[in-house]
Each structure stands twice: as structure tokens, then as C-alpha cells.
Design an enzyme around this catalytic site. Structure first.
Site, PDB file in Angstrom:
ATOM      1  N   ALA A  13       0.839  -1.212   0.000  1.00  0.00           N
ATOM      2  CA  ALA A  13       0.000   0.000   0.000  1.00  0.00           C
ATOM      3  C   ALA A  13       0.868   1.253   0.000  1.00  0.00           C
ATOM      4  CB  ALA A  13      -0.925  -0.016   1.217  1.00  0.00           C
ATOM      5  N   PHE A  15       3.510   3.877  -2.452  1.00  0.00           N
ATOM      6  CA  PHE A  15       3.212   4.851  -3.515  1.00  0.00           C
ATOM      7  C   PHE A  15       2.495   4.206  -4.703  1.00  0.00           C
ATOM      8  CE2 PHE A  15       6.659   7.239  -1.380  1.00  0.00           C
ATOM      9  CZ  PHE A  15       5.974   8.426  -1.182  1.00  0.00           C
ATOM     10  N   GLY A  17       1.136   1.094  -4.950  1.00  0.00           N
ATOM     11  CA  GLY A  17      -0.040   0.298  -4.591  1.00  0.00           C
ATOM     12  C   GLY A  17      -1.245   1.176  -4.285  1.00  0.00           C
ATOM     13  N   ARG A  87      13.954   1.648  -5.163  1.00  0.00           N
ATOM     14  CA  ARG A  87      15.326   2.185  -5.151  1.00  0.00           C
ATOM     15  C   ARG A  87      15.322   3.690  -4.891  1.00  0.00           C
ATOM     16  NH1 ARG A  87      17.641   2.865 -11.329  1.00  0.00           N
ATOM     17  NH2 ARG A  87      15.623   3.045 -12.385  1.00  0.00           N
ATOM     18  N   ASN A 100      13.677  -8.161  -2.259  1.00  0.00           N
ATOM     19  CA  ASN A 100      12.336  -8.234  -2.844  1.00  0.00           C
ATOM     20  C   ASN A 100      11.939  -9.663  -3.213  1.00  0.00           C
ATOM     21  OD1 ASN A 100      11.823  -5.591  -2.397  1.00  0.00           O
ATOM     22  ND2 ASN A 100      12.103  -4.903  -4.505  1.00  0.00           N
ATOM     23  N   LEU A 123       4.620  -6.043 -10.094  1.00  0.00           N
ATOM     24  CA  LEU A 123       5.285  -4.758 -10.370  1.00  0.00           C
ATOM     25  C   LEU A 123       6.658  -4.688  -9.695  1.00  0.00           C
ATOM     26  CD1 LEU A 123       4.553  -1.886 -11.699  1.00  0.00           C
ATOM     27  CD2 LEU A 123       4.471  -1.099  -9.339  1.00  0.00           C
ATOM     28  N   THR A 124       6.788  -5.370  -8.565  1.00  0.00           N
ATOM     29  CA  THR A 124       7.986  -5.263  -7.732  1.00  0.00           C
ATOM     30  C   THR A 124       9.273  -5.476  -8.550  1.00  0.00           C
ATOM     31  OG1 THR A 124       6.653  -6.160  -5.943  1.00  0.00           O
ATOM     32  CG2 THR A 124       9.037  -6.140  -5.603  1.00  0.00           C
ATOM     33  N   ARG A 156       6.359   5.932 -21.635  1.00  0.00           N
ATOM     34  CA  ARG A 156       7.425   6.957 -21.561  1.00  0.00           C
ATOM     35  C   ARG A 156       7.902   7.305 -22.965  1.00  0.00           C
ATOM     36  NH1 ARG A 156      10.088   4.207 -16.274  1.00  0.00           N
ATOM     37  NH2 ARG A 156       8.860   5.421 -14.784  1.00  0.00           N
ATOM     38  N   HIS A 180      13.168  -4.815 -18.182  1.00  0.00           N
ATOM     39  CA  HIS A 180      12.912  -3.476 -17.619  1.00  0.00           C
ATOM     40  C   HIS A 180      14.224  -2.938 -17.045  1.00  0.00           C
ATOM     41  CE1 HIS A 180      10.528  -0.255 -16.071  1.00  0.00           C
ATOM     42  NE2 HIS A 180      10.695  -0.573 -14.800  1.00  0.00           N
TER      43      HIS A 180
HETATM   44  N1  LIG Z   1       7.868  -2.696 -12.790  1.00  0.00           N
HETATM   45  C1  LIG Z   1       7.805  -1.380 -12.827  1.00  0.00           C
HETATM   46  O1  LIG Z   1       7.644  -0.801 -13.902  1.00  0.00           O
HETATM   47  C2  LIG Z   1       7.897  -0.583 -11.581  1.00  0.00           C
HETATM   48  C3  LIG Z   1       8.249  -1.196 -10.418  1.00  0.00           C
HETATM   49  N2  LIG Z   1       8.280  -0.502  -9.236  1.00  0.00           N
HETATM   50  C4  LIG Z   1       8.636  -1.258  -8.041  1.00  0.00           C
HETATM   51  O2  LIG Z   1       7.463  -1.456  -7.257  1.00  0.00           O
HETATM   52  C5  LIG Z   1       7.839  -1.651  -5.896  1.00  0.00           C
HETATM   53  C6  LIG Z   1       6.996  -0.749  -4.995  1.00  0.00           C
HETATM   54  O3  LIG Z   1       7.288   0.595  -5.238  1.00  0.00           O
HETATM   55  P1  LIG Z   1       6.609   1.737  -4.327  1.00  0.00           P
HETATM   56  O4  LIG Z   1       5.164   1.466  -4.195  1.00  0.00           O
HETATM   57  O5  LIG Z   1       7.055   3.030  -4.853  1.00  0.00           O
HETATM   58  O6  LIG Z   1       7.321   1.447  -2.923  1.00  0.00           O
HETATM   59  P2  LIG Z   1       6.816   1.854  -1.472  1.00  0.00           P
HETATM   60  O7  LIG Z   1       7.963   1.695  -0.545  1.00  0.00           O
HETATM   61  O8  LIG Z   1       6.088   3.145  -1.513  1.00  0.00           O
HETATM   62  O9  LIG Z   1       5.721   0.726  -1.138  1.00  0.00           O
HETATM   63  C7  LIG Z   1       6.025  -0.623  -0.978  1.00  0.00           C
HETATM   64  C8  LIG Z   1       5.066  -1.173   0.060  1.00  0.00           C
HETATM   65  O10 LIG Z   1       5.261  -2.585   0.139  1.00  0.00           O
HETATM   66  C9  LIG Z   1       4.998  -2.941   1.467  1.00  0.00           C
HETATM   67  N3  LIG Z   1       5.482  -4.270   1.783  1.00  0.00           N
HETATM   68  C10 LIG Z   1       6.770  -4.658   2.046  1.00  0.00           C
HETATM   69  N4  LIG Z   1       6.782  -5.974   2.346  1.00  0.00           N
HETATM   70  C11 LIG Z   1       5.506  -6.405   2.274  1.00  0.00           C
HETATM   71  C12 LIG Z   1       4.899  -7.656   2.473  1.00  0.00           C
HETATM   72  N5  LIG Z   1       5.596  -8.741   2.806  1.00  0.00           N
HETATM   73  N6  LIG Z   1       3.560  -7.754   2.334  1.00  0.00           N
HETATM   74  C13 LIG Z   1       2.822  -6.672   1.987  1.00  0.00           C
HETATM   75  N7  LIG Z   1       3.342  -5.465   1.775  1.00  0.00           N
HETATM   76  C14 LIG Z   1       4.678  -5.328   1.916  1.00  0.00           C
HETATM   77  C15 LIG Z   1       5.682  -1.846   2.262  1.00  0.00           C
HETATM   78  O11 LIG Z   1       5.240  -1.819   3.612  1.00  0.00           O
HETATM   79  C16 LIG Z   1       5.298  -0.613   1.466  1.00  0.00           C
HETATM   80  O12 LIG Z   1       4.099  -0.014   1.950  1.00  0.00           O
HETATM   81  C17 LIG Z   1       9.354  -1.360  -5.834  1.00  0.00           C
HETATM   82  O13 LIG Z   1      10.061  -2.581  -5.869  1.00  0.00           O
HETATM   83  C18 LIG Z   1       9.595  -0.569  -7.100  1.00  0.00           C
HETATM   84  O14 LIG Z   1      10.928  -0.658  -7.543  1.00  0.00           O
HETATM   85  C19 LIG Z   1       7.906   0.806  -9.165  1.00  0.00           C
HETATM   86  C20 LIG Z   1       7.553   1.484 -10.306  1.00  0.00           C
HETATM   87  C21 LIG Z   1       7.545   0.843 -11.617  1.00  0.00           C
HETATM   88  O1  LIG Z   2      12.990   3.148 -11.723  1.00  0.00           O
HETATM   89  C1  LIG Z   2      12.533   2.496 -10.764  1.00  0.00           C
HETATM   90  O2  LIG Z   2      13.213   2.043  -9.836  1.00  0.00           O
HETATM   91  C2  LIG Z   2      11.059   2.222 -10.769  1.00  0.00           C
HETATM   92  C3  LIG Z   2      10.721   1.714 -12.088  1.00  0.00           C
HETATM   93  O3  LIG Z   2      10.929   0.548 -12.408  1.00  0.00           O
HETATM   94  C4  LIG Z   2      10.371   2.680 -13.124  1.00  0.00           C
HETATM   95  O4  LIG Z   2       9.894   3.782 -12.811  1.00  0.00           O
HETATM   96  O5  LIG Z   2      10.577   2.350 -14.298  1.00  0.00           O
END
Ligand SMILES: NC(=O)C1=CN([C@@H]2O[C@H](COP(=O)(O)OP(=O)(O)OC[C@H]3O[C@@H](n4cnc5c(N)ncnc54)[C@H](O)[C@@H]3O)[C@@H](O)[C@H]2O)C=CC1
Ligand SMILES: O=C([O-])CC(=O)C(=O)O
Length: 313
Positions: A13, A15, A17, A87, A100, A123-124, A156, A180
Site C-alpha cells: 500500500a 506509492f 499500490g 530504489r 524483494n 510490479l515489484t 514513456r 525493464h
Molecule cells: N515494474 C515497474 O515498472 C515498476 C516497479 N516498481 C517497483 O514497485 C515496488 C513498490 O514501489 P513503491 O510502491 O514506490 O514502494 P513503497 O515503498 O512506496 O511501497 C512498498 C510497500 O510494500 C509494502 N510491503 C513490504 N513488504 C511487504 C509484504 N511482505 N507484504 C505486503 N506489503 C509489503 C511496504 O510496507 C510498502 O508499503 C518497488 O520494488 C519498485 O521498484 C515501481 C515502479 C515501476
Molecule cells: O525506476 C525504478 O526504480 C522504478 C521503475 O521501475 C520505473 O519507474 O521504471
């Protein structure tokens, strides 16, 4: 027979989520469950209450539940996994891999228990490798385990093309293939504006700059934010994928899929164009590539393979 709303669970939950949960509700795609760890149950409930109170202003009806209990996610149609660490400046996505992987594995153990028929979108980051981890932890068929990268990377790329030509983003078409990471492959030859190939509209050196900016697009935002990574466009991308599945739209969009021979790769999760419908990934499309494009894709595949094999299974 009572008609039931779809149920979409978003795990994590933070940014991405929370933004995804709000966008899903705004589009009335179903009832939404937003789930985080027990230590963050109250903030999760608080975010959800705040979202619900946007409903009367924006005229959307959706139940949204904030929780840390997987029982609330029971029988979800779609589960979106955003749980994990993001990151910061100076880090690569690969730096997140083992932290992760453990989180994704534990989330998937619960998803498998409570929502065994769900379609799971990951997404992670590093997302190609995390989709591989999820596939093994879930034991679901390959059409039901999908990673998100290509919608975002393509968005993008299309944004930069639209800015360059000062045209509507609605008329820009393109495809980004591969992992990615910084060697993803925007396919210039398959990119057009209103049906006109971009190579006839933008000089080659400017196209090369757009391709490079796309490749490091996530990093550009990480540097600017200073704390965390992108979330609006990532959330919009997840919602587009969920919508394609829930409405059985049969959209052709790039997603991370298990490749078993396609493009010459075996047992690799990486971004390719796929048809998304009610069954999840219903078909993978193999585009004809030039030798140069295939070499670029091979380089990206090598990077994905290296990160994936660095996961301690
Ligand atoms: N594939 C893509 O294109 C993209 C991937 N990401 C990735 O998405 C992930 C999340 O990014 P944000 O939301 O910005 O991070 P964030 O830090 O704002 O949120 C991550 C959430 O995951 C929760 N979490 C951690 N362990 C958990 C568990 N075992 N069970 C349930 N929740 C848990 C945390 O408490 C936190 O609220 C990151 O790994 C980021 O790199 C982000 C943007 C694009
Ligand atoms: O750059 C990051 O770490 C998050 C991500 O995957 C993106 O925005 O493409």
C-alpha cells in the site's frame, strides 16, 4: 443468479499500490482490497478511508478495503503485487533483488492459498526476475503470471515522441521490448504517429536521444524525486493491464511473459507483445526483427538472465 463485482487485491500500500487502488476504484473496475504488512494496517486503513471519501466527489462506487489480512483477499480475480522496497538515487533496480525476492515469495505463498484462481500481475523490481520468482512460488499456469514493464516503458517512449512532435499522445504508437532495464529495446521501426512512421518525421539523432531517455526513464524520475521511484504512470499501467483482463478486451500490449522458445529464448521472463484477455496472457506475438534489433534484444535478455539467476531460490 446474483451478479458479482470483480475483486482486485493490491498487495503493498505504498506509492504505487495506493495509487493503483485509487485508479482502479475511479474506473469502477471492481471492489478493491489494499493490503500491507500488519505494522502498517492503520495507515493502510487510513489511505483507504481517504480514497472512499473521494467517491462522492468523483462519483465512483467501489468498495475499498484496507487490511493486513489475506483472508480479505480471498477469491480475488486479480492480484497486483507491488510489495517490496523501491530504489533511491544511486541504486539500480538489481540492488533490490534478494530483499524483494523474499517479499514476493512470501506474498505469493499467501496468494496461492487464498486466491488460487487469480491472475497475478507483478510490479515489484527487478520486475522480470520477480515475475520469475512469483511464477515458481505460485505454481500457477504461465498465462496467469504477468509482469508489468512494457506498458510503462512504452508510455514513456510515446510521451517523449509526442513532446518532440507537439502532437497528441493519443496518436502515438510504439513498442518497447525486452527487460525493464537500461538495455530495453524501443522498436523504432514499429513506432508511428497517426499511422506515419516516426523515422520519416524525426531526425535519426533525435530518435536516438528519445530511445536513450526511455531506457533510463525510471532513473530520471528517481533522481528528481530524491526519495523513491515513479508511481503515477506505473499505477496507470497496472490499471490498463487489469482492465484488459477484467473486460476481456483482447488488447495487444507489451508485458513480461514466460518465454519458451519465443524470440529464441527458453525459460526466461521478459517483455514481449501479448494479447491480454480474460485468461490473462492469451497469446504472445513474435515480431520480425532485423539482425540489429535481435542483437539488442539478446543483450537485454542476457541482463535479465543474469539478474534472474542471481536470485537465491
Ligand atoms: N515494474 C515497474 O515498472 C515498476 C516497479 N516498481 C517497483 O514497485 C515496488 C513498490 O514501489 P513503491 O510502491 O514506490 O514502494 P513503497 O515503498 O512506496 O511501497 C512498498 C510497500 O510494500 C509494502 N510491503 C513490504 N513488504 C511487504 C509484504 N511482505 N507484504 C505486503 N506489503 C509489503 C511496504 O510496507 C510498502 O508499503 C518497488 O520494488 C519498485 O521498484 C515501481 C515502479 C515501476
Ligand atoms: O525506476 C525504478 O526504480 C522504478 C521503475 O521501475 C520505473 O519507474 O521504471
Amino acid at each position: 443468479m446474483a451478479i458479482k463485482r470483480s475483486k482486485i487485491t493490491v498487495v503493498g500500500a505504498g506509492f504505487t499500490g495506493a495509487t493503483t487502488a485509487l485508479m482502479l476504484a475511479q474506473k469502477e473496475l471492481g471492489n478493491v482490497v489494499l493490503l500491507d504488512i500488519p505494522q502498517l494496517e492503520n495507515p493502510t486503513k487510513g489511505k483507504v478511508l481517504d480514497m472512499l471519501q473521494a467517491g462522492p466527489v468523483q462519483n465512483f462506487d467501489a468498495q475499498i478495503t484496507g487490511t493486513s489480512s489475506y483472508e480479505d483477499a480471498a477469491d480475488s480475480d486479480i492480484v497486483i503485487i507491488t510489495a517490496g522496497i523501491a530504489r533511491g538515487p544511486g541504486m539500480s533496480r538489481e540492488d533490490l533483488v534478494n530483499t524483494n525476492a523474499n517479499i514476493v515469495r512470501s506474498v505469493c505463498g499467501n496468494v496461492k492459498r487464498v486466491a488460487p484462481e487469480s491472475i497475478v500481475i507483478i510490479l515489484t523490481n527487478p520486475v522480470d526476475a520477480m515475475t520469475y520468482v512469483a511464477y515458481h512460488a505460485l505454481g500457477f499456469p504461465k498465462n496467469r503470471v504477468i509482469g508489468q514493464s512494457g506498458v510503462l516503458d512504452t508510455a514513456r517512449y510515446c510521451t517523449f515522441i509526442a513532446q518532440e512532435l507537439n502532437v497528441s499522445v493519443e496518436d502515438v504508437r510504439g513498442f518497447v521490448l525486452g527487460g525493464h532495464g537500461d538495455d530495453m529495446v524501443p522498436l523504432v521501426r514499429y513506432s508511428s504517429v497517426g499511422g506515419i512512421p516516426i523515422e520519416t518525421l524525426i531526425p535519426a539523432d533525435r530518435i536516438a536521444e528519445i530511445v536513450q531517455r526511455t531506457r533510463v526513464g525510471g532513473g530520471e524520475i528517481v533522481s528528481l524525486l530524491g526519495n523513491g521511484s515513479a508511481y503515477y504512470a506505473p499505477a496507470a499501467s497496472l490499471v490498463q493491464m487489469a482492465e484488459a483482463i477484467l473486460k476481456d478486451k483482447k488488447r495487444i500490449i507489451p508485458v513480461i511473459a514466460l518465454l519458451e522458445g519465443e524470440y529464441g529464448y527458453e525459460n526466461l521472463f521478459m517483455g514481449v507483445p501479448a494479447l491480454l484477455g480474460a485468461e490473462g496472457i492469451e497469446r504472445i506475438f513474435e515480431l520480425e526483427l532485423t539482425a540489429e534489433e535481435q542483437a539488442a534484444l539478446d543483450q537485454s535478455a542476457d541482463s535479465v538472465r543474469a539478474v534472474t539467476s542471481s536470485v537465491t531460490m
